[in-house]
Design a protein around this motif. Structure first.
Motif, PDB file in Angstrom:
ATOM      1  N   ALA A 127      48.092  64.544 -29.954  1.00  0.00           N
ATOM      2  CA  ALA A 127      47.242  63.535 -30.596  1.00  0.00           C
ATOM      3  C   ALA A 127      47.420  62.167 -29.941  1.00  0.00           C
ATOM      4  O   ALA A 127      46.481  61.367 -29.888  1.00  0.00           O
ATOM      5  N   LYS A 128      48.617  61.887 -29.444  1.00  0.00           N
ATOM      6  CA  LYS A 128      48.909  60.590 -28.828  1.00  0.00           C
ATOM      7  C   LYS A 128      48.423  60.500 -27.389  1.00  0.00           C
ATOM      8  O   LYS A 128      48.322  59.402 -26.838  1.00  0.00           O
ATOM      9  N   ASN A 129      48.133  61.649 -26.775  1.00  0.00           N
ATOM     10  CA  ASN A 129      47.698  61.656 -25.380  1.00  0.00           C
ATOM     11  C   ASN A 129      46.318  61.013 -25.208  1.00  0.00           C
ATOM     12  O   ASN A 129      45.560  60.883 -26.165  1.00  0.00           O
ATOM     13  N   ARG A 130      46.020  60.649 -23.988  1.00  0.00           N
ATOM     14  CA  ARG A 130      44.709  60.062 -23.697  1.00  0.00           C
ATOM     15  C   ARG A 130      43.608  61.112 -23.771  1.00  0.00           C
ATOM     16  O   ARG A 130      43.847  62.296 -23.721  1.00  0.00           O
ATOM     17  N   GLY A 131      42.378  60.621 -23.841  1.00  0.00           N
ATOM     18  CA  GLY A 131      41.233  61.515 -23.858  1.00  0.00           C
ATOM     19  C   GLY A 131      40.708  61.752 -25.264  1.00  0.00           C
ATOM     20  O   GLY A 131      41.241  61.257 -26.257  1.00  0.00           O
ATOM     21  N   ASN A 132      39.633  62.504 -25.325  1.00  0.00           N
ATOM     22  CA  ASN A 132      38.983  62.828 -26.601  1.00  0.00           C
ATOM     23  C   ASN A 132      39.455  64.201 -27.064  1.00  0.00           C
ATOM     24  O   ASN A 132      39.267  65.199 -26.361  1.00  0.00           O
ATOM     25  N   LYS A 133      40.043  64.229 -28.261  1.00  0.00           N
ATOM     26  CA  LYS A 133      40.736  65.429 -28.718  1.00  0.00           C
ATOM     27  C   LYS A 133      40.204  65.893 -30.071  1.00  0.00           C
ATOM     28  O   LYS A 133      39.799  65.085 -30.906  1.00  0.00           O
ATOM     29  N   LEU A 134      40.253  67.213 -30.248  1.00  0.00           N
ATOM     30  CA  LEU A 134      39.958  67.837 -31.532  1.00  0.00           C
ATOM     31  C   LEU A 134      41.185  68.633 -31.947  1.00  0.00           C
ATOM     32  O   LEU A 134      41.661  69.485 -31.194  1.00  0.00           O
ATOM     33  N   ILE A 135      41.714  68.350 -33.139  1.00  0.00           N
ATOM     34  CA  ILE A 135      42.833  69.106 -33.684  1.00  0.00           C
ATOM     35  C   ILE A 135      42.340  69.846 -34.923  1.00  0.00           C
ATOM     36  O   ILE A 135      41.849  69.222 -35.866  1.00  0.00           O
ATOM     37  N   LYS A 150      32.071  63.361 -26.385  1.00  0.00           N
ATOM     38  CA  LYS A 150      32.903  63.846 -25.286  1.00  0.00           C
ATOM     39  C   LYS A 150      34.057  64.629 -25.898  1.00  0.00           C
ATOM     40  O   LYS A 150      34.542  64.313 -26.981  1.00  0.00           O
ATOM     41  N   LEU A 151      34.509  65.667 -25.191  1.00  0.00           N
ATOM     42  CA  LEU A 151      35.601  66.493 -25.707  1.00  0.00           C
ATOM     43  C   LEU A 151      36.448  66.979 -24.537  1.00  0.00           C
ATOM     44  O   LEU A 151      35.981  67.748 -23.695  1.00  0.00           O
ATOM     45  N   ASP A 152      37.706  66.512 -24.484  1.00  0.00           N
ATOM     46  CA  ASP A 152      38.596  66.853 -23.377  1.00  0.00           C
ATOM     47  C   ASP A 152      39.598  67.950 -23.725  1.00  0.00           C
ATOM     48  O   ASP A 152      40.023  68.704 -22.849  1.00  0.00           O
ATOM     49  N   LYS A 153      40.004  68.010 -25.000  1.00  0.00           N
ATOM     50  CA  LYS A 153      41.036  68.977 -25.369  1.00  0.00           C
ATOM     51  C   LYS A 153      40.860  69.403 -26.824  1.00  0.00           C
ATOM     52  O   LYS A 153      40.533  68.600 -27.687  1.00  0.00           O
ATOM     53  N   ILE A 154      41.087  70.695 -27.074  1.00  0.00           N
ATOM     54  CA  ILE A 154      41.109  71.236 -28.432  1.00  0.00           C
ATOM     55  C   ILE A 154      42.495  71.812 -28.696  1.00  0.00           C
ATOM     56  O   ILE A 154      43.017  72.585 -27.886  1.00  0.00           O
ATOM     57  N   VAL A 155      43.107  71.422 -29.803  1.00  0.00           N
ATOM     58  CA  VAL A 155      44.406  71.955 -30.212  1.00  0.00           C
ATOM     59  C   VAL A 155      44.219  72.664 -31.545  1.00  0.00           C
ATOM     60  O   VAL A 155      43.690  72.079 -32.496  1.00  0.00           O
ATOM     61  N   VAL A 156      44.630  73.921 -31.602  1.00  0.00           N
ATOM     62  CA  VAL A 156      44.494  74.713 -32.827  1.00  0.00           C
ATOM     63  C   VAL A 156      45.884  74.919 -33.419  1.00  0.00           C
ATOM     64  O   VAL A 156      46.705  75.649 -32.866  1.00  0.00           O
ATOM     65  N   PHE A 157      46.146  74.270 -34.537  1.00  0.00           N
ATOM     66  CA  PHE A 157      47.449  74.301 -35.203  1.00  0.00           C
ATOM     67  C   PHE A 157      47.532  75.548 -36.098  1.00  0.00           C
ATOM     68  O   PHE A 157      46.644  75.788 -36.907  1.00  0.00           O
ATOM     69  N   LYS A 158      48.587  76.351 -35.922  1.00  0.00           N
ATOM     70  CA  LYS A 158      48.748  77.614 -36.661  1.00  0.00           C
ATOM     71  C   LYS A 158      47.501  78.481 -36.478  1.00  0.00           C
ATOM     72  O   LYS A 158      46.834  78.882 -37.429  1.00  0.00           O
TER      73      LYS A 158
END
Length: 614
Positions: free
Chosen positions: A157-165, A228-236
């Motif tokens: 979440a702290k990294n650069r770019g546009n993220k979806l968690i 814009k979307l650079d990264k998706i993180v899927v928790f559990k």
């Protein structure tokens, strides 16, 4: 001018948009929400396109009533996502847009609400995270414990770019946000169904206007109007809440993520203590990046059979009782997992501890009734034995245990201790509770850092369900419990201390568990070797339910492709929303069979990847 409008209403699969005339003086643009006449009522619609000519000149067109606002509410790639999904699911696009689009509030707030409430104090992640390298497009990280998994998602979440968690539960969203610095909050948007109309609208617009570079939410957030979307993180990522099952559209979040990745070309990180078999297989088959960081845990495996031999039938073994005393003495909290809503009946010999297993798959058998034992995994039935097959003793018992009865037993042993049981209906944990006896619903609410002891009271109960993926679900629940806090004392109680599953849980060797599970699935032609589709019908009248599913089965059977298996109808004894359920299953390989299924009427539910087949 003519507007092609998608009614925001669930419609039959062959209906999507309709032509409406734009009245003089009304300025309409693509992406606006308008009011349209629909039969004898006025409903909302999404403007898909503006054109000069109607699709059919012979039909008299109705006028658009009015527009709700000048807000444009869709993005180009969001529209592309829905178009792709429309080709993969036998549903009208109206189902997707009705789920996604916000209601425009009458009074708009002048500020963006990023969180429904700010009840969580600012917290810090204490865990030093081993920085796993994110090499490829698709990545799977298997952290050592829950605290480490939170640390990973906060770092992303702290990294650069546009993220979806993406998170399965709202409580996890709030916890993750509580770990983030205040400066990140300003660029954060939250999406989930529990937000008010204004909150959802403001967060939705914040994303659409490019003012949020961090979007965090439940599965609904995957459909947000990203710029814009650079990264998706899927928790559990293995969690069942990522499956929308009880209403259309029915999907796993993984289906949506793979579509998003193809559209945006972004990186995807799955975070899971216990990955889904299908997801792990897909990533491994395509040589994606898989990193297992789980270490061996110091887990005591207690043989409940020996406890029964010394007439201890309480499920509180001597070792468990001693460790509870030690934790209470050290002022540490205790969590006992017993994932049972009601009484579970098993046949157990109280002389030698023998529990009957299926000869075909070696799973513990359930007691179907007073006369029969039944294996739900491979459908094998046998007569209830007159005596123990192992020691020939007559002391056979049907046992049942719930978290409530266990809590009462503990209260008798520790009368001055505050004990609380937790399940779906009672899920608020008291700060004063020293011992919590809970089902799986306690895992998201318990403070893992305070735990001095984690115990799985009756591990075998998690492997006696009715579905082919029951072993996978049981492994995930036990592993997620064990890894709440790997620094705590861990006890697992079982009648099968040598079971390979418990050994892999202890060593953190998920890959070896996956190999064993894949052998059984290959033998029985279960996913991922073959795919399963559930065809379902429900009705308030039981006879109508049975009659209708038989009609559908016969319809499909007449035109069934040669390499597709169609199983006879199954009539469920479950009643959901006052309706009886019936269904039949289709098993097939990678062949696209959606064209065949287009013959199904609109009152039939099609679930492409059901969580449960029974």
């Amino acid at each position: 001018m003519i507007a092609k409008v998608i009614p925001i209403k669930k419609l039959p699969k062959k209906l999507c948009y309709f032509d409406y005339k734009i009245p003089p003086g009304l300025k309409i643009k693509k992406g606006m929400i308008v009011k349209i006449p629909w039969r004898n009522q006025i409903i909302f619609g999404l403007v898909k396109k503006i054109t000069n000519k109607p699709e059919n000149n012979d039909i008299k067109l109705k006028d658009i009533n009015s527009k709700l606002s000048d807000d444009i509410l869709i993005s180009n790639n969001q529209e592309k996502l829905i178009d792709n999904l429309n080709n993969q699911f036998l549903l009208s696009k109206t189902h997707w847009w009705k789920m996604i689009l916000p209601n425009i509030p009458q009074k708009k707030s002048k500020f963006n609400i990023w969180l429904s409430n700010e009840k969580f104090a600012k917290q810090k992640i204490e865990k030093n995270v081993n920085k796993a390298r994110i090499n490829g497009t698709l990545n799977l990280i298997i952290p050592d414990n829950l605290d480490e998994m939170y640390a990973y998602v906060v770092n992303f979440a702290k990294n650069r770019g546009n993220k979806l968690i993406l998170c399965p539960e709202i409580s996890q969203i709030e916890k993750i946000i509580s770990y983030l610095p205040q400066n990140i909050h300003k660029r954060t948007a939250v999406i989930h169904k529990k937000l008010s109309k204004s909150e959802y609208f403001n967060n939705y617009k914040k994303i659409l206007n490019g003012k949020a570079n961090l979007v965090i939410g439940t599965r609904l957030a995957a459909f947000a109007p990203f710029v814009k979307l650079d990264k998706i993180v899927v928790f559990k990522s293995e969690d069942y809440s990522f499956k929308q099952e009880n209403q259309n559209p029915r999907f796993w979040i993984h289906d949506i993520i793979y579509n998003l990745q193809k559209i945006w070309g972004n990186k995807v990180v799955f975070l899971s203590l216990s990955p889904r078999i299908e997801n792990y297989t897909y990533l491994k088959k395509n040589r994606n990046n898989i990193i297992n960081l789980q270490n061996k845990v110091k887990m005591i495996i207690v043989d409940l059979g020996k406890e029964f031999q010394i007439n201890n039938y309480t499920y509180i073994s001597w070792q468990l009782e001693q460790e509870i005393k030690n934790s209470l003495k050290n002022k540490k909290k205790i969590f006992l997992l017993l994932n049972k809503k009601g009484l579970a009946k098993k046949m157990i010999c109280r002389d030698c501890g023998f529990v009957p297993k299926c000869e075909k798959c070696n799973k513990i058998k359930d007691v179907l009734n007073q006369n029969q034992l039944f294996c739900f995994y491979c459908r094998q039935v046998e007569e209830f034995p007159a005596s123990c097959p192992n020691c020939h003793g007559q002391n056979l018992s049907l046992t049942g245990l719930t978290n409530q009865t266990l809590a009462k037993t503990l209260q008798n042993i520790f009368p001055s201790t505050k004990i609380q049981y937790i399940d779906l209906d009672n899920n608020k944990i008291s700060k004063n509770a020293q011992i919590v006896v809970g089902t799986k619903y306690a895992l998201n609410n318990i403070n893992s850092k305070e735990l001095g002891l984690v115990a799985i009271v009756a591990a075998d109960q998690e492997f006696t369900g009715t579905d082919f993926n029951n072993t996978e679900h049981g492994y995930a629940l036990l592993n997620n419990t064990i890894r709440l806090n790997t620094a705590a004392k861990i006890i697992l109680q079982t009648f099968e201390p040598e079971n390979y599953i418990y050994q892999y849980l202890k060593t953190g060797q998920y890959h070896k568990f996956w190999i064993q599970e894949m052998k059984w699935r290959k033998k029985l032609n279960y996913p991922p070797y073959k795919k399963i589709i559930k065809i379902q019908y429900s009705d308030k009248n039981e006879k109508n339910t049975r009659k209708r599913i038989i009609e559908i089965y016969n319809l499909l059977n007449k035109t069934k492709p040669e390499d597709v298996e169609l199983f006879e109808p199954f009539f469920s004894n479950r009643i959901i929303n006052n309706k009886y359920l019936s269904y039949c299953l289709i098993r097939y390989t990678d062949k696209n069979i959606l064209e065949w299924l287009e013959i199904l009427p609109d009152d039939i539910i099609i679930d492409k990847s059901p969580y449960s087949v029974f």
